[in-house]
Design a protein around this motif. Structure first.
Motif, PDB file in Angstrom:
ATOM      1  N   ASP A 155      28.643 -17.833   7.492  1.00  0.00           N
ATOM      2  CA  ASP A 155      27.581 -17.158   7.494  1.00  0.00           C
ATOM      3  C   ASP A 155      27.498 -16.178   6.229  1.00  0.00           C
ATOM      4  OD1 ASP A 155      29.539 -15.729   8.577  1.00  0.00           O
ATOM      5  OD2 ASP A 155      28.392 -14.890  10.321  1.00  0.00           O
ATOM      6  N   GLU A 156      28.340 -16.285   5.615  1.00  0.00           N
ATOM      7  CA  GLU A 156      28.927 -15.315   4.387  1.00  0.00           C
ATOM      8  C   GLU A 156      27.695 -15.253   3.275  1.00  0.00           C
ATOM      9  OE1 GLU A 156      30.353 -12.509   2.712  1.00  0.00           O
ATOM     10  OE2 GLU A 156      31.648 -13.240   3.857  1.00  0.00           O
ATOM     11  N   THR A 157      27.493 -14.132   3.146  1.00  0.00           N
ATOM     12  CA  THR A 157      26.049 -13.986   2.139  1.00  0.00           C
ATOM     13  C   THR A 157      26.501 -13.131   1.071  1.00  0.00           C
ATOM     14  OG1 THR A 157      25.275 -12.256   3.460  1.00  0.00           O
ATOM     15  CG2 THR A 157      24.288 -14.356   3.833  1.00  0.00           C
ATOM     16  N   GLU A 158      27.329 -12.103   1.195  1.00  0.00           N
ATOM     17  CA  GLU A 158      27.752 -11.262   0.118  1.00  0.00           C
ATOM     18  C   GLU A 158      28.920 -11.736  -0.576  1.00  0.00           C
ATOM     19  OE1 GLU A 158      26.265  -8.347  -0.282  1.00  0.00           O
ATOM     20  OE2 GLU A 158      24.920  -8.724   1.500  1.00  0.00           O
ATOM     21  N   PHE A 159      29.607 -12.705  -0.087  1.00  0.00           N
ATOM     22  CA  PHE A 159      30.775 -13.277  -0.884  1.00  0.00           C
ATOM     23  C   PHE A 159      31.705 -12.152  -1.468  1.00  0.00           C
ATOM     24  CE2 PHE A 159      27.370 -16.074  -1.099  1.00  0.00           C
ATOM     25  CZ  PHE A 159      27.990 -17.412  -0.793  1.00  0.00           C
ATOM     26  N   ASN A 160      32.325 -11.192  -0.316  1.00  0.00           N
ATOM     27  CA  ASN A 160      32.897 -10.379  -0.661  1.00  0.00           C
ATOM     28  C   ASN A 160      34.423 -10.900  -0.276  1.00  0.00           C
ATOM     29  OD1 ASN A 160      34.588  -7.930  -0.544  1.00  0.00           O
ATOM     30  ND2 ASN A 160      32.856  -6.649   0.115  1.00  0.00           N
ATOM     31  N   PRO A 161      35.521 -10.931  -1.368  1.00  0.00           N
ATOM     32  CA  PRO A 161      36.668 -11.406  -1.123  1.00  0.00           C
ATOM     33  C   PRO A 161      37.587 -10.599  -0.216  1.00  0.00           C
ATOM     34  CG  PRO A 161      36.264 -11.219  -3.560  1.00  0.00           C
ATOM     35  CD  PRO A 161      35.140 -10.493  -2.791  1.00  0.00           C
ATOM     36  N   GLU A 162      37.170  -8.907  -0.167  1.00  0.00           N
ATOM     37  CA  GLU A 162      37.953  -8.246   0.753  1.00  0.00           C
ATOM     38  C   GLU A 162      37.729  -8.480   2.074  1.00  0.00           C
ATOM     39  OE1 GLU A 162      38.607  -4.066  -0.571  1.00  0.00           O
ATOM     40  OE2 GLU A 162      37.444  -4.610  -2.228  1.00  0.00           O
ATOM     41  N   GLU A 163      36.498  -8.718   2.361  1.00  0.00           N
ATOM     42  CA  GLU A 163      36.074  -9.111   3.903  1.00  0.00           C
ATOM     43  C   GLU A 163      36.514 -10.408   4.444  1.00  0.00           C
ATOM     44  OE1 GLU A 163      31.853  -8.779   4.403  1.00  0.00           O
ATOM     45  OE2 GLU A 163      31.843  -6.599   3.997  1.00  0.00           O
ATOM     46  N   ALA A 164      36.501 -11.664   3.365  1.00  0.00           N
ATOM     47  CA  ALA A 164      37.218 -12.497   3.658  1.00  0.00           C
ATOM     48  C   ALA A 164      38.510 -12.595   3.986  1.00  0.00           C
ATOM     49  CB  ALA A 164      36.983 -13.460   2.450  1.00  0.00           C
ATOM     50  N   ILE A 165      39.259 -11.783   3.328  1.00  0.00           N
ATOM     51  CA  ILE A 165      40.814 -11.567   3.470  1.00  0.00           C
ATOM     52  C   ILE A 165      41.089 -10.828   4.783  1.00  0.00           C
ATOM     53  CG2 ILE A 165      42.974 -10.303   2.681  1.00  0.00           C
ATOM     54  CD1 ILE A 165      41.727 -10.714  -0.255  1.00  0.00           C
ATOM     55  N   ALA A 166      40.255 -10.141   5.385  1.00  0.00           N
ATOM     56  CA  ALA A 166      40.207  -9.454   6.540  1.00  0.00           C
ATOM     57  C   ALA A 166      40.227 -10.427   7.643  1.00  0.00           C
ATOM     58  CB  ALA A 166      39.137  -8.435   6.661  1.00  0.00           C
ATOM     59  N   GLU A 167      39.355 -11.425   7.541  1.00  0.00           N
ATOM     60  CA  GLU A 167      39.034 -12.518   8.357  1.00  0.00           C
ATOM     61  C   GLU A 167      40.397 -13.126   9.095  1.00  0.00           C
ATOM     62  OE1 GLU A 167      36.888 -16.601   9.124  1.00  0.00           O
ATOM     63  OE2 GLU A 167      37.094 -16.034   7.162  1.00  0.00           O
ATOM     64  N   LEU A 168      41.382 -13.212   7.884  1.00  0.00           N
ATOM     65  CA  LEU A 168      42.670 -13.983   8.399  1.00  0.00           C
ATOM     66  C   LEU A 168      43.409 -12.897   9.419  1.00  0.00           C
ATOM     67  CD1 LEU A 168      44.224 -14.864   4.809  1.00  0.00           C
ATOM     68  CD2 LEU A 168      43.189 -16.173   6.441  1.00  0.00           C
ATOM     69  N   GLY A 169      43.066 -11.884   9.600  1.00  0.00           N
ATOM     70  CA  GLY A 169      43.852 -11.082  10.615  1.00  0.00           C
ATOM     71  C   GLY A 169      44.492  -9.942   9.800  1.00  0.00           C
ATOM     72  N   ALA A 170      45.012  -8.933  10.563  1.00  0.00           N
ATOM     73  CA  ALA A 170      45.722  -7.822   9.958  1.00  0.00           C
ATOM     74  C   ALA A 170      47.133  -8.242   9.286  1.00  0.00           C
ATOM     75  CB  ALA A 170      46.275  -6.834  11.195  1.00  0.00           C
ATOM     76  N   THR A 171      47.450  -7.847   8.263  1.00  0.00           N
ATOM     77  CA  THR A 171      48.374  -8.259   7.613  1.00  0.00           C
ATOM     78  C   THR A 171      49.443  -7.044   7.821  1.00  0.00           C
ATOM     79  OG1 THR A 171      47.720  -6.935   5.640  1.00  0.00           O
ATOM     80  CG2 THR A 171      47.474  -9.082   5.638  1.00  0.00           C
ATOM     81  N   ALA A 172      49.627  -6.555   9.081  1.00  0.00           N
ATOM     82  CA  ALA A 172      50.618  -5.616   9.464  1.00  0.00           C
ATOM     83  C   ALA A 172      51.838  -6.095  10.272  1.00  0.00           C
ATOM     84  CB  ALA A 172      49.599  -4.771  10.598  1.00  0.00           C
ATOM     85  N   ALA A 173      52.699  -5.362  10.588  1.00  0.00           N
ATOM     86  CA  ALA A 173      53.900  -5.861  11.174  1.00  0.00           C
ATOM     87  C   ALA A 173      53.875  -5.538  12.658  1.00  0.00           C
ATOM     88  CB  ALA A 173      55.210  -4.917  10.538  1.00  0.00           C
ATOM     89  N   LEU A 174      54.367  -6.443  13.401  1.00  0.00           N
ATOM     90  CA  LEU A 174      54.258  -6.284  14.865  1.00  0.00           C
ATOM     91  C   LEU A 174      55.546  -5.826  15.306  1.00  0.00           C
ATOM     92  CD1 LEU A 174      52.756  -7.797  17.288  1.00  0.00           C
ATOM     93  CD2 LEU A 174      54.611  -9.585  17.323  1.00  0.00           C
ATOM     94  N   THR A 175      55.222  -4.801  16.487  1.00  0.00           N
ATOM     95  CA  THR A 175      56.540  -4.281  17.291  1.00  0.00           C
ATOM     96  C   THR A 175      56.407  -4.135  18.620  1.00  0.00           C
ATOM     97  OG1 THR A 175      55.522  -1.892  16.584  1.00  0.00           O
ATOM     98  CG2 THR A 175      57.252  -3.185  15.110  1.00  0.00           C
ATOM     99  N   PHE A 176      57.145  -4.334  19.490  1.00  0.00           N
ATOM    100  CA  PHE A 176      57.258  -3.968  20.952  1.00  0.00           C
ATOM    101  C   PHE A 176      58.141  -3.052  21.168  1.00  0.00           C
ATOM    102  CE2 PHE A 176      55.635  -8.218  20.736  1.00  0.00           C
ATOM    103  CZ  PHE A 176      55.617  -8.678  21.883  1.00  0.00           C
ATOM    104  N   ARG A 177      57.369  -1.871  21.739  1.00  0.00           N
ATOM    105  CA  ARG A 177      58.039  -0.468  21.893  1.00  0.00           C
ATOM    106  C   ARG A 177      58.059   0.046  23.516  1.00  0.00           C
ATOM    107  NH1 ARG A 177      57.592   2.606  17.118  1.00  0.00           N
ATOM    108  NH2 ARG A 177      56.660   1.350  15.300  1.00  0.00           N
ATOM    109  N   ALA A 178      59.104   0.721  23.590  1.00  0.00           N
ATOM    110  CA  ALA A 178      59.093   1.536  24.930  1.00  0.00           C
ATOM    111  C   ALA A 178      58.077   2.365  25.203  1.00  0.00           C
ATOM    112  CB  ALA A 178      60.643   2.100  24.922  1.00  0.00           C
TER     113      ALA A 178
END
Length: 469
Positions: free
Chosen positions: A113-136
């Motif tokens: 359904d992409e109409t704007e063809f915005n690369p930044e929004e497309a990259i966001a679709e891959l999910g967060a590029t953040a680091a995962l942590t399990f904390r107390a």
């Protein structure tokens, strides 16, 4: 064989018509400004890079740890991105890791359904590029960031997670309890065993950077490298989402987007439209030939072929819950058209066998039974051969975590990964087409033709290819 009732033809035909409507238009519900897709339509098909273009993005580790990142960590990050793409049902993608310059280059197509063809929004679709942590525990400050013990006491990091998988178990009452199964590395298993032993009855929260995504309670010490995150209020969608987030964040380091740009399609929507038009024209020509040559069996064959095509489109859009949506490339369209040929072949073999039985003097019912029985062996042998080829294509050129890639890893491990979305798409549509050919071209055709043969006006042998009375 037990006689087939007269209504069977109309029931199957009505189901095909219903499937056609749902496949073309889908089903959506609207509540205020929120629109929810219940059944996906043909407009939800995600076209491959060759047809619609896409995004080219380069990821790299943070600059402050760039020099310390190892090749093993780069390979792990690449593997996680592949899992991320597959979990988003993006099968037409390319991933290349430049170990010398510590970069991961990813190419994938635009959303349906992409109409704007915005690369930044497309990259966001891959999910967060953040680091995962399990904390107390789950202490947070006013901004929602980890605070107190939670900020300093890290139980696990992304590098300690091998994989996360959604699962369920049935309780004594028969209800389903949904959960996420975790598989940990050897080092991660030791850390988790120590952490769960001292936090029994307390919470271990799961974070993506400074965002908490879950906070399960520790019931007992967990050892062995396998763990379960469960909760009485989990739904199937929630555990799938949590598993995807954990897999997406199980990175050895946080990723930063170094640069990105759009990719122009190699063929374009015009080529797709031309091939689809060619498919429609071919189908109409085949329909005319089948009806003129084989009369009533030819008419039934056309309906069965239409049902086969509609079911193939449904298997691509994600219409069925057991089949995810699929990225369709131009070779994938070719696979659909080729599978129509197999469907035609199956119906021709059957019609010819029925004609032979009638001309040998058998009754109509006897000719139908013998015709379908004699044709099935030839149809089955030919289709099984194509299924084997399609499975090998999907195993050799599909994502490493794919079902067939894992099943045939013993055969292809020596060649290394060679993911190619175009070939994988061809193998998938060819496989689905052949499987559905056995369903529609053999079973449905048989039921519909036997149903029509129960009507007195349609019992003339000449309608089935026999000599005129």
């Amino acid at each position: 064989m037990k006689k087939v009732g007269k209504p069977v033809f109309f029931i199957i035909a009505a189901l095909i018509v219903l499937m056609g409507y749902l496949t073309v238009y889908g089903v959506t519900t609207t509540y205020g400004d929120l629109t929810r897709t219940v059944i996906k339509s043909i407009n939800d098909v995600r076209w491959g890079i060759d047809i619609r273009g896409g995004v080219d993005v380069t990821f790299s580790p943070p600059e402050d740890i760039l020099e310390t990142v190892t090749d093993e960590q780069m390979a792990a990050a690449e593997s996680i991105i592949q899992v991320r793409l597959v979990s988003q049902n993006i099968t037409d993608s390319e991933i290349y890791t430049d170990y010398n310059n510590k970069r991961i280059i990813v190419r994938f197509p635009w959303k349906a359904d992409e109409t704007e063809f915005n690369p930044e929004e497309a990259i966001a679709e891959l999910g967060a590029t953040a680091a995962l942590t399990f904390r107390a525990n789950a202490n947070r400050d006013a901004d929602g960031n980890p605070a107190g013990e939670t900020a300093t006491d890290i139980i696990l990091e992304g590098k300690d997670i091998v994989s996360a998988e959604a699962a369920y178990t049935e309780t004594q009452s028969g209800a389903r309890e949904f959960m996420v199964n975790l598989s940990l590395t050897e080092e991660g298993a030791k850390k988790f065993e120590a952490g769960t032993e001292r936090l029994i009855g307390q919470t271990i929260s799961i974070w993506m950077d400074n965002t908490m995504i879950s906070s399960p309670t520790v019931q007992s010490k967990i050892s062995g490298g396998e763990a379960t995150i469960s909760g009485s209020n989990f739904t199937a969608e929630e555990v799938n989402d949590l598993a995807n987030k954990i897999n997406a964040g199980a990175l050895p380091f946080a990723l930063r987007t170094e640069n990105y740009n759009t990719i122009s399609p190699t063929l374009g929507l015009g080529a797709k439209d031309a091939m689809m038009l060619a498919g429609v024209i071919a189908f109409l020509i085949i329909a005319a030939i089948m009806i003129s040559f084989y009369r009533l069996p030819g008419f039934v064959a056309v309906i069965a072929l239409l049902g086969q095509v509609l079911l193939m489109i449904a298997s691509i859009t994600g219409f069925f819950g057991v089949f995810p949506s699929f990225t369709l490339t131009l070779p994938g369209i070719a696979g659909i058209i080729l599978s129509i040929g197999f469907g035609v072949d199956a119906n021709i073999i059957t019609a010819e066998r029925i004609k032979e039985e009638l001309r040998s003097g058998k009754t109509l019912d006897g000719a139908l039974n013998a015709g379908f029985q004699r044709a099935f062996t030839a149809i089955f042998d030919g289709n099984v051969t194509v299924i084997i080829v399609a499975v090998i294509l999907m195993a050799a050129f599909g994502p490493p975590d794919g079902l067939f890639s894992k099943a045939l890893s013993w055969l292809f491990f020596m060649f290394g990964p060679s993911t190619s979305g175009s070939i994988y798409s061809f193998g998938y549509t060819l496989l689905m087409g052949v499987v559905l050919n056995l369903l529609m071209g053999v079973l449905a055709s048989k039921l519909m033709l036997k149903s029509l043969s129960r009507f007195e006006a349609l019992r003339k042998p000449s309608l089935y290819g026999g000599d005129k009375a």
